[in-house]
Design a protein around this motif. Structure first.
Motif, PDB file in Angstrom:
ATOM      1  N   PRO A  78       0.967  -1.281   0.149  1.00 31.85           N
ATOM      2  CA  PRO A  78       0.102   0.000   0.033  1.00 31.85           C
ATOM      3  C   PRO A  78       0.700   1.249  -0.107  1.00 31.85           C
ATOM      4  O   PRO A  78       0.548   2.421  -0.454  1.00 31.85           O
ATOM      5  N   LYS A  79       2.003   1.220   0.754  1.00 32.52           N
ATOM      6  CA  LYS A  79       2.903   2.431   0.622  1.00 32.52           C
ATOM      7  C   LYS A  79       3.162   2.796  -0.479  1.00 32.52           C
ATOM      8  O   LYS A  79       3.412   3.923  -0.897  1.00 32.52           O
ATOM      9  N   VAL A  80       3.724   1.941  -1.191  1.00 33.09           N
ATOM     10  CA  VAL A  80       4.193   2.213  -2.736  1.00 33.09           C
ATOM     11  C   VAL A  80       2.983   2.861  -3.512  1.00 33.09           C
ATOM     12  O   VAL A  80       3.030   3.970  -4.102  1.00 33.09           O
ATOM     13  N   ALA A  81       1.761   2.233  -3.492  1.00 34.82           N
ATOM     14  CA  ALA A  81       0.445   2.759  -4.281  1.00 34.82           C
ATOM     15  C   ALA A  81       0.266   4.311  -3.539  1.00 34.82           C
ATOM     16  O   ALA A  81       0.042   5.196  -4.355  1.00 34.82           O
ATOM     17  N   GLU A  82       0.626   4.245  -2.387  1.00 32.43           N
ATOM     18  CA  GLU A  82       0.100   5.674  -1.636  1.00 32.43           C
ATOM     19  C   GLU A  82       1.007   6.745  -2.259  1.00 32.43           C
ATOM     20  O   GLU A  82       0.700   7.766  -2.548  1.00 32.43           O
TER      21      GLU A  82
END
Length: 421
Positions: free
Chosen positions: A200-204
Motif C-alpha cells: 500500500p505504501k508504494v501505491a500511496e
C-alpha cells in the motif's frame, strides 16, 4: 465476477467509480453524509460538472444502485471502497478524520470475506498505520486470509475529456499478496489495465509523486512568470518555442496559482510524512511558497496596469473555479485574488457559468451575465479561469483592459489591450 460494492463518498471520485461499476453490471451501494447529494441522485439530478442528469438517471435506472446515508448496507457488500475527502488542517498538516470516521461507522457492519480499499489521496503508511489497526483492534479478522485490505489511488482528472475512467491504468497495492490479488480481480472487471505494486505504501506514494511533480513544475513556471515580467519577456512565447523540441521538454504553464483538491494538497501530505522521518523535501517547500505568492502577484499586476487606484477600481472577473470546465472552487486561488481586491476597496463582479454564487469577505457574490455593458464599465477584465464556453471575442472587443492569467487570448489579435501573466 459480479460483486456488491459499497462506495463511501459520492463526489468527484466516488460517483464516476460507481457509474463504472454499474456499467459493468455490479450492484452498488453509495454512501454519503451530504443529504443534498443523495437527494440529487434520487431525483436524477447531477451535482458534478462532468456528469449530466442523464448519467445519474441511467445509474438509477439500472436497478442496481442504491444511494443513502446509512452504513448498514455495508453488511450486504463484498467490497467497501473509501472515496472520502483528505483535506489539509489549518496548520497545513494532513486531516484524515474523514477516513477514520468512515472506518468507525463501517465497523459494526464488517464481516469475514470482505475487501476494504482506500482510494483517497493520503500519505504513505495510512492504510497500514491507520486502517489496519482500526479494523484489527475491533474485529477478529486475519488480514489476508478471511479479510482483505488494499490501497488504490484515484487518478481522476475532472474536466479532461481525452481519457475515460476505464482507460486510466489502476494502481493497486494490498497489505498482503492475497489482498493485492483480491483487489486486482475486482478492478479488472471495470478497468482495462490494473498495475499491481508491492505494498500500500508504494501505491500511496505513487499518487503523491504524480501530483508533487506537477506542483513543482507548474510552480517553476509561475516563478518564471514573475521573473519574465521583470524582464519584459513573454513566457508563453518562450514555452511555445521550447515545445518545438521533439524530445526532452514537457510544457507546463503558469497561472494565477494552483488550486483543486490534489495538486496543492497532496505534496504537503508528502512533506509532512518526510518531516516525521526527519527528512527535508526542500523542492516541495519552495514550490508551495511560490504557489502561495501568485495571488498577490496577480493583484500587483492589475495595480500596475490600470489607470486608477485599486480602491476605486471596477474589476470584472472571468472564472473562479480552480481549473477550466469544472464546478469546483476548492483551493481556488481565484477566491484569494477576489478577497484581496475586495479588501483593497475594489468593486468586484464575476462571471462563471459553473458557479452561480460565492462567498467573499462575508458577502455573497452572484455570477452575472457576460455583457457589453459590464465589460465596458470595468476598468479591467481579469481572466482567472479559461472556461471553454466563454465568448472571448466579445471580451476582447468590449473590454478596456484584459489581464489574462491563462493565455485565453492566444489565438486572437490582442489590439494592445491584453496583458499576459
Amino acid at each position: 465476477m459480479l460483486s456488491k460494492i459499497a462506495i463511501i463518498g459520492l463526489g468527484y471520485v466516488g460517483l464516476p467509480l460507481a457509474q463504472l461499476f454499474l456499467q459493468n453490471h455490479h450492484t452498488v451501494y453509495g454512501i454519503d453524509y451530504d443529504v443534498k447529494k443523495i437527494e440529487s441522485i434520487n431525483k436524477g439530478k447531477s451535482y458534478l460538472s462532468d456528469f449530466q442528469d442523464e448519467d445519474i438517471e441511467g445509474m438509477v435506472q439500472t436497478g442496481n444502485f442504491q444511494a443513502g446515508n446509512s452504513y448498514e448496507v455495508i453488511s450486504k457488500a463484498e467490497v467497501i471502497i473509501l472515496c472520502v475527502p483528505t483535506p489539509l488542517s489549518e496548520d497545513e498538516t494532513p486531516d484524515i478524520s474523514y477516513i477514520k470516521n468512515a472506518i468507525y461507522k463501517s465497523l459494526p457492519f464488517l464481516k469475514e470475506g470482505q475487501l476494504v480499499i482506500l482510494e483517497s489521496s493520503t500519505y504513505p503508511g495510512t492504510t497500514e498505520e491507520i486502517i489496519v489497526p482500526l479494523i484489527s483492534q475491533n474485529k477478529e479478522f486475519s488480514i489476508g486470509k478471511d479479510f482483505h485490505i488494499a490501497y488504490s489511488p484515484e487518478r481522476i482528472d475532472p474536466g479532461q475529456k481525452q481519457f475515460g475512467l476505464e482507460d486510466i491504468p489502476k494502481i493497486v497495492g494490498g497489505v498482503t499478496q492475497k489482498c493485492t490479488e483480491r483487489a486486482k480481480s475486482i478492478y479488472e472487471t471495470i478497468f482495462k489495465s490494473v498495475v499491481t505494486v508491492s505494498s500500500p505504501k508504494v501505491a500511496e506514494m505513487s499518487k503523491l509523486v504524480e501530483n508533487t511533480q506537477r506542483l513543482i513544475n507548474i510552480s517553476f513556471m509561475n516563478e518564471l512568470a514573475i521573473f519574465c515580467d521583470e524582464m519584459d519577456i513573454n513566457l508563453w512565447e518562450v514555452i511555445n518555442a521550447c515545445s518545438t523540441k521533439p524530445f526532452g521538454f514537457t510544457p507546463y504553464f503558469p497561472g494565477p496559482g494552483i488550486g483543486g483538491h490534489c495538486i496543492p494538497v497532496d505534496p504537503l501530505y508528502l512533506l509532512w510524512k518526510a518531516e516525521k522521518h526527519h527528512f527535508e523535501l526542500t523542492s516541495i517547500k519552495v514550490a508551495h511558497e511560490t504557489n502561495q505568492k501568485m495571488p498577490q502577484f496577480v493583484v500587483e499586476k492589475i495595480a500596475k496596469h490600470i489607470k486608477k487606484p485599486l480602491s476605486t477600481a471596477n474589476i470584472f472577473v472571468i472564472g473562479v473555479t480552480y481549473k477550466k470546465d469544472v464546478n469546483d472552487v476548492r483551493e481556488s486561488k481565484a477566491l484569494d485574488i477576489l478577497t484581496s481586491l475586495v479588501e483593497l476597496g475594489s468593486k468586484v463582479d464575476y462571471h462563471d457559468p459553473f458557479i452561480p454564487q460565492i462567498s467573499i469577505k462575508d458577502s455573497e457574490l452572484q455570477s452575472i451575465p457576460l455583457s457589453t455593458e459590464k465589460l465596458r464599465a470595468a476598468d479591467c477584465t481579469l481572466i482567472l479561469t479559461d472556461h471553454s464556453n466563454i465568448d472571448y471575442d466579445m471580451i476582447l472587443e468590449k473590454s478596456n483592459l484584459i489581464i489574462d492569467t491563462r493565455n485565453a487570448m492566444k489565438n486572437k489579435k490582442h489590439l494592445g489591450k491584453v496583458v499576459l501573466l
